[in-house]
Enzyme design. Structure first.
Site, PDB file in Angstrom:
ATOM      1  N   LYS A 236      34.582  42.633  30.826  1.00 41.57           N
ATOM      2  CA  LYS A 236      35.632  43.560  31.281  1.00 41.57           C
ATOM      3  C   LYS A 236      36.134  44.457  30.144  1.00 41.57           C
ATOM      4  CE  LYS A 236      39.601  42.747  30.754  1.00 41.57           C
ATOM      5  NZ  LYS A 236      40.382  41.799  31.506  1.00 41.57           N
TER       6      LYS A 236
ATOM      7  N   HIS B 239      56.042  55.126  11.577  1.00 37.17           N
ATOM      8  CA  HIS B 239      55.961  56.438  12.204  1.00 37.17           C
ATOM      9  C   HIS B 239      54.656  57.127  11.848  1.00 37.17           C
ATOM     10  CE1 HIS B 239      57.603  59.977  14.094  1.00 37.17           C
ATOM     11  NE2 HIS B 239      57.209  60.698  13.060  1.00 37.17           N
TER      12      HIS B 239
ATOM     13  N   GLU C 184      57.009  52.072  17.400  1.00 32.46           N
ATOM     14  CA  GLU C 184      58.322  52.253  16.760  1.00 32.46           C
ATOM     15  C   GLU C 184      59.436  52.439  17.792  1.00 32.46           C
ATOM     16  OE1 GLU C 184      58.945  55.970  14.524  1.00 32.46           O
ATOM     17  OE2 GLU C 184      57.271  56.836  15.627  1.00 32.46           O
TER      18      GLU C 184
ATOM     19  N   CYS D 106      36.822  38.233  30.795  1.00 36.35           N
ATOM     20  CA  CYS D 106      37.469  39.021  29.735  1.00 36.35           C
ATOM     21  C   CYS D 106      36.481  39.824  28.890  1.00 36.35           C
ATOM     22  CB  CYS D 106      38.248  38.112  28.793  1.00 36.35           C
ATOM     23  SG  CYS D 106      39.095  36.761  29.582  1.00 36.35           S
TER      24      CYS D 106
ATOM     25  N   TYR E 207      45.260  41.420  38.932  1.00 40.44           N
ATOM     26  CA  TYR E 207      44.664  41.864  37.667  1.00 40.44           C
ATOM     27  C   TYR E 207      43.280  42.490  37.869  1.00 40.44           C
ATOM     28  CZ  TYR E 207      47.783  39.006  34.658  1.00 40.44           C
ATOM     29  OH  TYR E 207      48.842  38.473  33.977  1.00 40.44           O
TER      30      TYR E 207
ATOM     31  N   GLU F  79      42.203  46.489  37.281  1.00 37.83           N
ATOM     32  CA  GLU F  79      41.378  46.743  36.081  1.00 37.83           C
ATOM     33  C   GLU F  79      40.039  47.372  36.475  1.00 37.83           C
ATOM     34  OE1 GLU F  79      41.113  42.951  34.044  1.00 37.83           O
ATOM     35  OE2 GLU F  79      42.939  43.336  32.904  1.00 37.83           O
TER      36      GLU F  79
ATOM     37  N   CYS G 144      35.462  33.542  31.124  1.00 30.93           N
ATOM     38  CA  CYS G 144      35.944  34.538  30.147  1.00 30.93           C
ATOM     39  C   CYS G 144      34.786  35.250  29.458  1.00 30.93           C
ATOM     40  CB  CYS G 144      36.844  33.841  29.127  1.00 30.93           C
ATOM     41  SG  CYS G 144      37.282  34.868  27.738  1.00 30.93           S
TER      42      CYS G 144
HETATM   43  P1  NDP Z   1      45.586  37.664  41.126  1.00 27.19           P
HETATM   44  O1  NDP Z   1      46.191  36.345  41.313  1.00 27.19           O
HETATM   45  O2  NDP Z   1      46.002  38.495  39.961  1.00 27.19           O
HETATM   46  O3  NDP Z   1      45.798  38.528  42.440  1.00 27.19           O
HETATM   47  C1  NDP Z   1      45.326  38.065  43.660  1.00 27.19           C
HETATM   48  C2  NDP Z   1      45.403  39.186  44.660  1.00 27.19           C
HETATM   49  O4  NDP Z   1      44.662  38.806  45.803  1.00 27.19           O
HETATM   50  C3  NDP Z   1      46.827  39.474  45.131  1.00 27.19           C
HETATM   51  O5  NDP Z   1      46.985  40.850  45.275  1.00 27.19           O
HETATM   52  C4  NDP Z   1      46.862  38.768  46.490  1.00 27.19           C
HETATM   53  O6  NDP Z   1      47.708  39.384  47.408  1.00 27.19           O
HETATM   54  C5  NDP Z   1      45.446  38.957  46.966  1.00 27.19           C
HETATM   55  N1  NDP Z   1      45.049  37.967  47.949  1.00 27.19           N
HETATM   56  C6  NDP Z   1      45.042  36.633  47.818  1.00 27.19           C
HETATM   57  N2  NDP Z   1      44.592  36.050  48.940  1.00 27.19           N
HETATM   58  C7  NDP Z   1      44.313  37.047  49.800  1.00 27.19           C
HETATM   59  C8  NDP Z   1      43.826  37.088  51.126  1.00 27.19           C
HETATM   60  N3  NDP Z   1      43.513  35.983  51.794  1.00 27.19           N
HETATM   61  N4  NDP Z   1      43.674  38.293  51.710  1.00 27.19           N
HETATM   62  C9  NDP Z   1      43.974  39.413  51.041  1.00 27.19           C
HETATM   63  N5  NDP Z   1      44.432  39.446  49.781  1.00 27.19           N
HETATM   64  C10 NDP Z   1      44.602  38.264  49.173  1.00 27.19           C
HETATM   65  O7  NDP Z   1      44.022  37.388  41.155  1.00 27.19           O
HETATM   66  P2  NDP Z   1      42.753  38.155  40.584  1.00 27.19           P
HETATM   67  O8  NDP Z   1      41.660  37.767  41.500  1.00 27.19           O
HETATM   68  O9  NDP Z   1      43.013  39.592  40.356  1.00 27.19           O
HETATM   69  O10 NDP Z   1      42.537  37.464  39.184  1.00 27.19           O
HETATM   70  C11 NDP Z   1      42.389  36.031  39.108  1.00 27.19           C
HETATM   71  C12 NDP Z   1      43.095  35.508  37.886  1.00 27.19           C
HETATM   72  O11 NDP Z   1      42.338  35.832  36.752  1.00 27.19           O
HETATM   73  C13 NDP Z   1      44.470  36.100  37.670  1.00 27.19           C
HETATM   74  O12 NDP Z   1      45.463  35.263  38.168  1.00 27.19           O
HETATM   75  C14 NDP Z   1      44.579  36.294  36.197  1.00 27.19           C
HETATM   76  O13 NDP Z   1      45.389  35.313  35.620  1.00 27.19           O
HETATM   77  C15 NDP Z   1      43.173  36.160  35.666  1.00 27.19           C
HETATM   78  N6  NDP Z   1      42.784  37.435  35.077  1.00 27.19           N
HETATM   79  C16 NDP Z   1      43.416  37.838  33.950  1.00 27.19           C
HETATM   80  C17 NDP Z   1      43.098  39.047  33.383  1.00 27.19           C
HETATM   81  C18 NDP Z   1      43.815  39.479  32.161  1.00 27.19           C
HETATM   82  O14 NDP Z   1      44.433  38.656  31.498  1.00 27.19           O
HETATM   83  N7  NDP Z   1      43.780  40.768  31.807  1.00 27.19           N
HETATM   84  C19 NDP Z   1      42.079  39.918  33.935  1.00 27.19           C
HETATM   85  C20 NDP Z   1      41.494  39.414  35.147  1.00 27.19           C
HETATM   86  C21 NDP Z   1      41.845  38.211  35.680  1.00 27.19           C
HETATM   87  P3  NDP Z   1      49.261  38.946  47.540  1.00 27.19           P
HETATM   88  O15 NDP Z   1      49.908  39.440  46.287  1.00 27.19           O
HETATM   89  O16 NDP Z   1      49.700  39.623  48.782  1.00 27.19           O
HETATM   90  O17 NDP Z   1      49.246  37.446  47.639  1.00 27.19           O
END
Ligand code: NDP
Length: 454
Positions: A52, A443, A448, A49, A183, A187, A44
């Site tokens: 970012k 407002h 709101e 976080c 995510y 982002e 984080c």
């Molecule tokens: P996410 O879990 O959000 O998304 C993972 C993505 O990777 C999905 O689109 C998934 O596709 C894809 N994926 C997984 N495996 C493969 C593969 N073998 N080949 C191709 N695509 C793949 O993960 P992130 O990496 O974006 O973030 C990690 C974690 O960090 C998140 O779960 C989140 O909780 C946390 N985070 C939170 C933030 C916030 O609160 N603002 C900001 C950044 C991160 P599919 O959907 O098809 O499985």
């Protein structure tokens, strides 16, 4: 010669969950050691976080400066200094590392920067280039070692970078390719696109799969506005490097040429990297460490919190778990209440951001609710001077038809995370649509709209 020390609790991993647990346990009188192999603060603070959000503010400012003439400002020329900015962010992270370390020391816990290797549930050795090996004896061990970014293994996968490197690149990339639909992918895409980087974003399925589909459709408008090229339902099969360019090849036959290729395909546990490969810990079917309602793993005296447990991998969840486990172990009168993972708000810091708490309509139906939707779709006042360069705000309220209770709040628009945090309190308190109707708004705000939906 190796030193040996004994503790009531040894915490492995000084990220959000580990730091919180160590600090609370020490303040309750326990003798605590906290071990971190990288930098205190974990993902984080160092590569997640914190950088970012700072990058997101900087990129939003760039976007606003470009449109400043629409507000009557004449700024003939401005430059974005990437080196200045990345140095500032690195310095600010160092400042936070210092604050974290000071807080830990103040609590009375011992902090060790080194690679903690768990030999058995009660013995942890620490290796570091800056001091001789140390062995700690622990009555109890808390694992808070988090997760590491996944690398999609294809020929040329050595050309991927991950979110660990994206905030410290030597220069602003001209063309950034991002693989993933979660995510991090969306982002990073909107941050760099606001700086004028050409961004291509690709996912093997669709973006933000668990979010409300209308909110995600609105995100596509944001991509269009920022000239983000996006590809859905296609998989990367190969990466190749030639000169200073990387070619990314897809299953469909298409290819993309970029300078930097970011793999944002989720995160998972790496037992070896975490120093816990000697423990025969049970994992659940999704590959996360199995813990009971008291955060105990399959090994007695070994507890786990945070991302390695596979609950929502969000900092506030790890903080809450870390506090709960420390109080459960060391505060006599503490009654451990289960965390309600249903009503945890979450935000995606795109531009404008998305925030949500509770169920989508689809999730409500799956859980057997009959529900209906109230929604508002409007242009936030901030965009009035440049309406053509704006993404309209969308808010959606999911209400249980039978009980009138609100089941979910979903929003894409300026300040959505700040607004939805308040809505999460209301949801937790059992707010009904009638209560929202009785509430008088502020407002002029976007917030709101939540109390004027009819
Ligand atoms: P996410 O879990 O959000 O998304 C993972 C993505 O990777 C999905 O689109 C998934 O596709 C894809 N994926 C997984 N495996 C493969 C593969 N073998 N080949 C191709 N695509 C793949 O993960 P992130 O990496 O974006 O973030 C990690 C974690 O960090 C998140 O779960 C989140 O909780 C946390 N985070 C939170 C933030 C916030 O609160 N603002 C900001 C950044 C991160 P599919 O959907 O098809 O499985």
């Amino acid at each position: 010669m190796s030193q040996s020390k004994s503790y009531d609790l040894v915490v492995l991993g000084a990220g959000s969950g580990g730091v919180r647990a160590a600090r609370i346990a020490a303040s309750l009188g326990a003798k605590v050691a906290l071990i971190e192999k990288r930098k205190i603060g974990g993902t984080c603070v160092n590569v997640g976080c914190v950088p970012k959000k700072l990058f997101s503010y900087a990129a939003n400012l760039h976007f606003d400066l470009i449109r400043s003439a629409a507000w009557g400002y004449h700024i003939p020329q401005f430059n974005f200094d990437w080196n200045y900015w990345t140095n500032f962010v690195a310095k600010d992270i160092n400042r936070l590392n210092g604050l974290y370390e000071a807080t830990i020391k103040k609590s009375g816990a011992d902090y060790f920067n080194g690679f903690g290797i768990v030999e058995d549930p009660h013995t942890i050795s620490i290796q570091s280039s800056s001091h001789p090996a140390i062995t700690l004896q622990a009555d109890r061990l808390l694992l808070a070692t988090g997760t590491r970014p996944n690398i999609v293994e294809v020929p040329g996968s050595e050309y991927w970078i991950t979110s660990d490197e994206i905030f410290s690149l030597p220069e602003l990339p001209k063309h950034l390719f991002i693989y993933g639909g979660g995510y991090i992918a969306v982002e990073i895409a909107t941050i760099f696109a606001q700086w004028g980087t050409k961004v291509t974003l690709a996912t093997r399925s669709t973006f933000l799969k668990d979010f409300d589909p209308d909110i995600v459709n609105r995100l596509y408008k944001e991509f269009d506005l920022l000239n983000i090229e996006y590809i859905v339902n296609d998989s990367v099969v190969r990466l190749e490097q030639k000169d200073n360019y990387i070619s990314v090849h897809f299953k469909s036959g298409r290819s993309v040429v970029c300078n930097v290729s970011l793999c944002a395909a989720g995160r998972s546990i790496d037992l070896e990297d975490a120093g816990i490969k000697n423990l025969l810990l049970k994992k659940n079917t999704q590959g996360w460490l199995e813990v009971d309602s008291q955060f105990q793993t399959s090994i007695s005296d070994v507890f786990a919190v945070g991302d390695i447990t596979g609950y929502l991998p969000l900092t506030p969840v790890a903080l809450r778990q870390g506090e709960n486990v420390a109080r459960h172990l060391f505060q006599k009168d503490f009654v451990l209440k289960p965390i309600n993972y249903e009503n945890i708000a979450t935000a995606v810091f795109t531009s404008p951001p998305i925030a949500t708490v509770g169920m989508t309509l689809e999730q409500a139906k799956k859980q057997g609710f009959t529900a209906h939707v109230f929604q508002a779709d409007f242009l936030a006042m901030k965009y009035a001077p440049h309406r053509e360069h704006a993404v309209k705000t969308l808010i959606k309220l999911i209400v249980c038809t039978e009980s009138d209770r609100v089941l979910g709040f979903h929003m894409i628009g300026i300040d959505a995370p700040e607004i939805i945090q308040g809505m999460a309190v209301a949801l937790q308190a059992g707010v009904t649509k009638a209560m929202l109707n009785e509430t008088v708004g502020i407002h002029p705000t976007s917030a709101e709209e939540w109390v004027t939906l009819r």
